[in-house]
Design a protein around this motif. Sequence first.
Motif, PDB file in Angstrom:
ATOM      1  N   PHE A  97       0.829  -1.210   0.000  1.00 21.67           N
ATOM      2  CA  PHE A  97       0.000   0.000   0.000  1.00 21.67           C
ATOM      3  C   PHE A  97       0.861   1.256   0.000  1.00 21.67           C
ATOM      4  O   PHE A  97       0.525   2.255  -0.641  1.00 21.67           O
ATOM      5  CB  PHE A  97      -0.962  -0.007   1.192  1.00 21.67           C
ATOM      6  CG  PHE A  97      -1.917  -1.152   1.139  1.00 21.67           C
ATOM      7  CD1 PHE A  97      -2.962  -1.173   0.214  1.00 21.67           C
ATOM      8  CD2 PHE A  97      -1.771  -2.245   1.979  1.00 21.67           C
ATOM      9  CE1 PHE A  97      -3.836  -2.242   0.147  1.00 21.67           C
ATOM     10  CE2 PHE A  97      -2.635  -3.320   1.920  1.00 21.67           C
ATOM     11  CZ  PHE A  97      -3.672  -3.323   0.994  1.00 21.67           C
ATOM     12  N   MET A  98       1.981   1.195   0.695  1.00 21.76           N
ATOM     13  CA  MET A  98       2.887   2.340   0.697  1.00 21.76           C
ATOM     14  C   MET A  98       3.550   2.508  -0.668  1.00 21.76           C
ATOM     15  O   MET A  98       3.760   3.622  -1.128  1.00 21.76           O
ATOM     16  CB  MET A  98       3.908   2.227   1.822  1.00 21.76           C
ATOM     17  CG  MET A  98       3.261   2.425   3.182  1.00 21.76           C
ATOM     18  SD  MET A  98       4.424   2.720   4.505  1.00 21.76           S
ATOM     19  CE  MET A  98       5.043   4.323   4.080  1.00 21.76           C
ATOM     20  N   VAL A  99       3.879   1.396  -1.314  1.00 23.63           N
ATOM     21  CA  VAL A  99       4.445   1.469  -2.664  1.00 23.63           C
ATOM     22  C   VAL A  99       3.448   2.159  -3.599  1.00 23.63           C
ATOM     23  O   VAL A  99       3.803   3.084  -4.332  1.00 23.63           O
ATOM     24  CB  VAL A  99       4.819   0.062  -3.196  1.00 23.63           C
ATOM     25  CG1 VAL A  99       5.088   0.098  -4.694  1.00 23.63           C
ATOM     26  CG2 VAL A  99       6.033  -0.486  -2.450  1.00 23.63           C
ATOM     27  N   ILE A 100       2.194   1.711  -3.550  1.00 18.49           N
ATOM     28  CA  ILE A 100       1.173   2.303  -4.430  1.00 18.49           C
ATOM     29  C   ILE A 100       0.951   3.772  -4.090  1.00 18.49           C
ATOM     30  O   ILE A 100       0.940   4.630  -4.976  1.00 18.49           O
ATOM     31  CB  ILE A 100      -0.143   1.496  -4.335  1.00 18.49           C
ATOM     32  CG1 ILE A 100       0.040   0.114  -4.950  1.00 18.49           C
ATOM     33  CG2 ILE A 100      -1.295   2.253  -5.005  1.00 18.49           C
ATOM     34  CD1 ILE A 100      -1.073  -0.871  -4.630  1.00 18.49           C
ATOM     35  N   VAL A 144      -8.356   3.609  -3.460  1.00 18.94           N
ATOM     36  CA  VAL A 144      -8.792   2.613  -4.450  1.00 18.94           C
ATOM     37  C   VAL A 144      -8.041   1.298  -4.245  1.00 18.94           C
ATOM     38  O   VAL A 144      -8.649   0.213  -4.273  1.00 18.94           O
ATOM     39  CB  VAL A 144      -8.610   3.153  -5.892  1.00 18.94           C
ATOM     40  CG1 VAL A 144      -8.775   2.042  -6.916  1.00 18.94           C
ATOM     41  CG2 VAL A 144      -9.577   4.291  -6.156  1.00 18.94           C
ATOM     42  N   ALA A 145      -6.732   1.381  -4.025  1.00 22.96           N
ATOM     43  CA  ALA A 145      -5.936   0.166  -3.800  1.00 22.96           C
ATOM     44  C   ALA A 145      -6.418  -0.577  -2.556  1.00 22.96           C
ATOM     45  O   ALA A 145      -6.538  -1.811  -2.568  1.00 22.96           O
ATOM     46  CB  ALA A 145      -4.458   0.514  -3.669  1.00 22.96           C
ATOM     47  N   ILE A 146      -6.718   0.156  -1.512  1.00 28.20           N
ATOM     48  CA  ILE A 146      -7.212  -0.481  -0.286  1.00 28.20           C
ATOM     49  C   ILE A 146      -8.594  -1.079  -0.514  1.00 28.20           C
ATOM     50  O   ILE A 146      -8.879  -2.203  -0.080  1.00 28.20           O
ATOM     51  CB  ILE A 146      -7.212   0.529   0.885  1.00 28.20           C
ATOM     52  CG1 ILE A 146      -5.756   0.854   1.268  1.00 28.20           C
ATOM     53  CG2 ILE A 146      -7.971  -0.016   2.082  1.00 28.20           C
ATOM     54  CD1 ILE A 146      -5.605   2.008   2.217  1.00 28.20           C
ATOM     55  N   ALA A 147      -9.454  -0.345  -1.235  1.00 30.62           N
ATOM     56  CA  ALA A 147     -10.795  -0.876  -1.535  1.00 30.62           C
ATOM     57  C   ALA A 147     -10.704  -2.168  -2.335  1.00 30.62           C
ATOM     58  O   ALA A 147     -11.448  -3.127  -2.073  1.00 30.62           O
ATOM     59  CB  ALA A 147     -11.610   0.173  -2.285  1.00 30.62           C
ATOM     60  N   ASN A 155      -8.600  -8.701   2.101  1.00 31.30           N
ATOM     61  CA  ASN A 155      -7.583  -8.230   3.041  1.00 31.30           C
ATOM     62  C   ASN A 155      -8.275  -7.554   4.222  1.00 31.30           C
ATOM     63  O   ASN A 155      -8.903  -6.512   4.077  1.00 31.30           O
ATOM     64  CB  ASN A 155      -6.641  -7.243   2.334  1.00 31.30           C
ATOM     65  CG  ASN A 155      -5.502  -6.793   3.218  1.00 31.30           C
ATOM     66  OD1 ASN A 155      -5.597  -6.773   4.432  1.00 31.30           O
ATOM     67  ND2 ASN A 155      -4.402  -6.431   2.585  1.00 31.30           N
ATOM     68  N   ALA A 156      -8.146  -8.161   5.388  1.00 35.32           N
ATOM     69  CA  ALA A 156      -8.807  -7.614   6.575  1.00 35.32           C
ATOM     70  C   ALA A 156      -7.896  -6.695   7.382  1.00 35.32           C
ATOM     71  O   ALA A 156      -8.325  -6.117   8.370  1.00 35.32           O
ATOM     72  CB  ALA A 156      -9.289  -8.766   7.459  1.00 35.32           C
ATOM     73  N   THR A 157      -6.631  -6.561   6.973  1.00 33.01           N
ATOM     74  CA  THR A 157      -5.703  -5.725   7.749  1.00 33.01           C
ATOM     75  C   THR A 157      -5.868  -4.243   7.448  1.00 33.01           C
ATOM     76  O   THR A 157      -5.408  -3.412   8.210  1.00 33.01           O
ATOM     77  CB  THR A 157      -4.233  -6.119   7.475  1.00 33.01           C
ATOM     78  OG1 THR A 157      -3.956  -5.918   6.087  1.00 33.01           O
ATOM     79  CG2 THR A 157      -3.963  -7.550   7.869  1.00 33.01           C
ATOM     80  N   MET A 158      -6.526  -3.903   6.334  1.00 35.43           N
ATOM     81  CA  MET A 158      -6.705  -2.501   5.953  1.00 35.43           C
ATOM     82  C   MET A 158      -8.179  -2.242   5.679  1.00 35.43           C
ATOM     83  O   MET A 158      -8.912  -3.145   5.309  1.00 35.43           O
ATOM     84  CB  MET A 158      -5.914  -2.191   4.674  1.00 35.43           C
ATOM     85  CG  MET A 158      -4.416  -2.358   4.775  1.00 35.43           C
ATOM     86  SD  MET A 158      -3.647  -1.108   5.773  1.00 35.43           S
ATOM     87  CE  MET A 158      -3.867   0.337   4.760  1.00 35.43           C
ATOM     88  N   THR A 159      -8.580  -0.990   5.839  1.00 34.41           N
ATOM     89  CA  THR A 159      -9.921  -0.564   5.457  1.00 34.41           C
ATOM     90  C   THR A 159      -9.790   0.775   4.731  1.00 34.41           C
ATOM     91  O   THR A 159      -8.807   1.498   4.914  1.00 34.41           O
ATOM     92  CB  THR A 159     -10.849  -0.379   6.674  1.00 34.41           C
ATOM     93  OG1 THR A 159     -10.352   0.690   7.471  1.00 34.41           O
ATOM     94  CG2 THR A 159     -10.951  -1.656   7.499  1.00 34.41           C
TER      95      THR A 159
END
Length: 193
Positions: A97-100, A144-147, A155-159
């Motif tokens: 997510f940080m890369v994106i 968008v990437a997290i969604a 993936n339950a680690t992020m919302t």
Amino acid sequence: MQNTATTRTHALPSVKFQSAAAVLAVIAAVALPQVFHLAGAALGLGTALGQTLLPMHLPVLLVGLLAGPYAGVATGALAPIVSFALTGMPMAPMVPFMVIGLASYGLFAGLLRGVCLPAAIRSPFDWLAKLLAAQVAGRVIDAVAIAVAVTLLGNATMTVASVWTAVGTGLPGLILQWLAIPAIMFAVDRHHE
């Protein structure tokens, strides 16, 4: 006909400059969080200082504005990977997510660098507008990437709400960026006039 400062702002720097800027920015994006985490530990804040002041974002946004979209994307994509490989931070689930997110910041900052007001009316606010646009675009891509990760990959680690939480937590870092980056870029502009 455009003056030299305006032309210089629109043209991308040499590949050598872009490469050197990206390497230096990756080094800064790896080192600055460590400095902030050490300072946070010394002050009894743990990693909160790094999460609040967003030290990895600063070099990524700055290199995008200084050296263009290629250097911005490269720095944003490589910095979290190199940091994780060398320091174990950010935590493994956060790295993609940080890369994106950071690559998006670097890309949009680099693309917006060429959007230029005439030299006669240019000010630090020109750079602030570009910075804000890059930050908003980067946050949208991050959301968008997290969604996608939550919806399609389970993936339950992020919302998606974590994007807004990160904005609130990182507000002091955003303010630091809003003050420092336009001032640096305005000084670079003035130096090239």
